[in-house]
Write a protein that holds these residues in place. Structure first.
Motif: not given
Length: 365
Positions: A204-205, A207-208, A214, A233-234, A247, A249
């Motif tokens: 997740f990190v 991708a952010g 995501l 992620y955000r 961003l 999802v």
């Protein structure tokens, strides 16, 4: 339940955003009774392309094809299936779900999807991930010990290729590129690449930090338990300088829609239980019970199975639980349902579920 009731009950207007609705398929090779492989794989693939065309006809936004290298699926070459669908459609977006990038050459992956993008006049996407099965590693001569480093390195190369026609790159697992051109270039610039993730915080990190949309595979448990990961992620994306609208999802969910909830659950449960019990033998999970299945049908459970209004409301509730989603994709293949039932479910999702979600969005934007 009616559309107006869902609208009336919605008190979270500021977080609601347009939600794309789609289908993901793993190109199941099972026959209707889910006990033997189809005698004619050609028919199974032609039916799949027909379902993609039908999804467009009923107004769905996107159709995804997974990638597996197992006997029970026919999706080892997703771009080929999607190219066949591109020739029969005009509007629906066509994506992988997911491309197992760890076991692929990013140059060939990009070339294949760029070609698909040209054929479809800018409707192609890819969701890249590591996949939940490991058959591709020995098949392509890769080592499981390199599971993480392979993906990180190949994702870096894929994004480099997307951003540069002439590529200068070096890594551990592949020969360097020293300015070679990668062709063809896609219709879209930049070409849409989503990152498919399961439950690993680092994914997740990543991708952010990269500013990639995501796609979260939520196939069990409670959807809301993913909120801390989505927040990671955000926050990583914000710290990296990406705007909130970049961003996105999405949620890949197991789901199925019928005219009544009873019909939906009766149709879906037998194949679902069989598939997850078989996978469970490989992974040490207990057999699936009806009680476990019913728990996942509850308001917080991950399964999107029911009548159209019930499923639409659940999608909205889960979107709120995750802080807003941009896409929901139904994966129905796990239940090994016959083509006719899948066609009917696609029609209900397109003509009754998606319009509810769009009505909510237009009412509050």
């Amino acid at each position: 339940m009616t559309n107006s009731r869902i609208i009336k009950d919605s008190t979270k207007e500021q977080r609601i955003q347009p939600i794309q609705v789609g289908i993901d398929s793993f190109a199941t090779a099972f026959t209707n009774d889910a006990t033997s492989l189809a005698s004619n794989a050609s028919d199974a693939l032609r039916h799949l392309v027909g379902r993609i065309a039908h999804a467009e006809q009923v107004g769905l936004d996107v159709f995804g094809i997974g990638e597996h290298h197992r006997r029970e699926f026919l999706d080892s070459a997703p771009p080929v299936i999607l190219a066949a669908a591109a020739a029969r459609t005009n509007h629906i977006r066509l994506t992988s779900a997911v491309t197992v990038l760890s076991a692929a050459d990013p140059v060939r992956v990009f070339q294949q999807f760029a070609t698909l993008d040209l054929l479809s006049q800018g409707r192609a996407e890819m969701v890249v991930g590591r996949g939940s099965f490991i058959e591709s590693f020995p098949l392509f001569g890769l080592q499981l010990k390199d599971y993480d480093s392979l993906f990180a390195e190949k994702l870096d190369l894929l994004l480099n290729i997307r951003d540069n026609e002439l590529v200068h790159w070096s890594g551990k697992h592949r020969v360097p590129l020293t300015g070679q051109g990668v062709y063809p270039r896609p219709f879209q610039n930049p070409f849409p690449i989503w990152l498919g993730v399961g439950g690993t915080p680092e994914s997740f990190v990543r991708a952010g930090m990269l500013g990639l949309p995501l796609m979260v595979a939520i196939i069990g448990g409670e959807t809301r338990r993913f909120r801390p990961l989505v927040d990671l992620y955000r926050e990583a994306g914000r710290r990296a300088g990406y705007a909130p609208e970049q961003l996105k999802v999405g949620v890949h969910a197991l789901g199925y829609v019928a005219n009544t909830t009873q019909q939906a659950t009766d149709d879906f449960f037998p194949g679902y239980a069989k598939a997850f019990t078989e996978i469970g033998r490989e992974r040490g999970w207990p057999p699936v019970t009806r009680a476990h299945f019913n728990s996942l049908l509850g308001p917080h459970g991950a399964l999107m199975v029911g009548n159209p209004e019930e499923v639409a409301e659940k999608i909205l509730e889960h979107s709120e639980a995750l802080g807003g989603i941009s896409r929901i994709s139904f994966q129905m293949d796990v239940a090994s349902l016959p083509h006719a039932k899948l066609m009917q479910a696609i029609e209900l999702i397109g003509t009754r579920v998606a319009p509810i979600l769009r009505t909510i969005s237009s009412a509050v934007i």
